[in-house]
Design a protein around this motif. Structure first.
Motif, mmCIF file in Angstrom:
data_model
loop_
_atom_site.group_PDB
_atom_site.id
_atom_site.type_symbol
_atom_site.label_atom_id
_atom_site.label_comp_id
_atom_site.label_asym_id
_atom_site.label_seq_id
_atom_site.Cartn_x
_atom_site.Cartn_y
_atom_site.Cartn_z
ATOM 1 N N LEU A 15 0.780 -1.235 0.000
ATOM 2 C CA LEU A 15 0.000 0.000 0.000
ATOM 3 C C LEU A 15 0.809 1.282 0.000
ATOM 4 N N SER A 16 2.141 1.181 0.114
ATOM 5 C CA SER A 16 2.935 2.409 0.181
ATOM 6 C C SER A 16 4.271 2.237 -0.522
ATOM 7 N N ASP A 39 -1.493 -1.103 -4.420
ATOM 8 C CA ASP A 39 -1.991 0.214 -4.816
ATOM 9 C C ASP A 39 -1.514 0.450 -6.243
ATOM 10 N N ASP A 40 -2.427 0.798 -7.133
ATOM 11 C CA ASP A 40 -2.043 0.937 -8.543
ATOM 12 C C ASP A 40 -1.035 2.054 -8.776
ATOM 13 N N TRP A 56 -8.217 3.375 -5.962
ATOM 14 C CA TRP A 56 -9.200 4.031 -5.118
ATOM 15 C C TRP A 56 -9.062 5.526 -5.221
ATOM 16 N N LYS A 61 -8.480 6.781 0.575
ATOM 17 C CA LYS A 61 -7.113 6.321 0.798
ATOM 18 C C LYS A 61 -6.858 5.937 2.255
ATOM 19 N N ALA A 64 -7.429 2.350 3.027
ATOM 20 C CA ALA A 64 -6.806 1.446 2.060
ATOM 21 C C ALA A 64 -6.505 0.072 2.649
ATOM 22 N N ALA A 68 -8.137 -3.332 1.279
ATOM 23 C CA ALA A 68 -7.280 -4.370 0.708
ATOM 24 C C ALA A 68 -7.508 -5.707 1.406
#
Length: 110
Positions: A15-16, A39-40, A56, A61, A64, A68
């Motif tokens: 996610l980061s 995360d895209d 998203w 966010k 997230a 997920a």
């Protein structure tokens, strides 16, 4: 998370950018049977794993991680999403409950 633990995970939620940096070795070691929910904004990834992009809106966010996890649970059929929703309802804080249930529901719309 400074301890990623497993050298070759079967599933990863990414996610980061910091997480991407810290887990690069694990992603490179993951085979084609593994799955990464990412995360895209962090794509592309260097891995053989199947990558499931998570897109998203910025407004969501902050949820997230919950989104997920809900998506992973739904895809893996590992644990009922309804049980996650029940746990959220039992948390007690009305504002948290409403926002979190909305995040879980919207995770199914990816």
């Amino acid at each position: 998370i400074l301890y990623t633990g497993i050298p070759q995970p079967d599933v990863m939620i990414l996610l980061s950018a910091d997480g991407r940096r810290v887990t690069q070795r694990q992603m490179e070691a993951m085979g084609a049977q593994a799955v990464i929910y990412a995360d895209d904004a962090l794509l592309p990834l260097v891995t053989q794993a199947r990558v499931i992009p998570l897109a998203w809106e910025k407004a969501r966010k902050k949820n997230a991680a919950l989104m997920a996890v809900a998506r992973f649970l739904a895809d893996a059929n590992l644990y009922p999403v309804a049980a996650l929703e029940d746990a959220i309802r039992q948390s007690g804080r009305a504002e948290f409950v409403e926002e979190s249930l909305e995040a879980v529901t919207s995770a199914g719309n990816w």
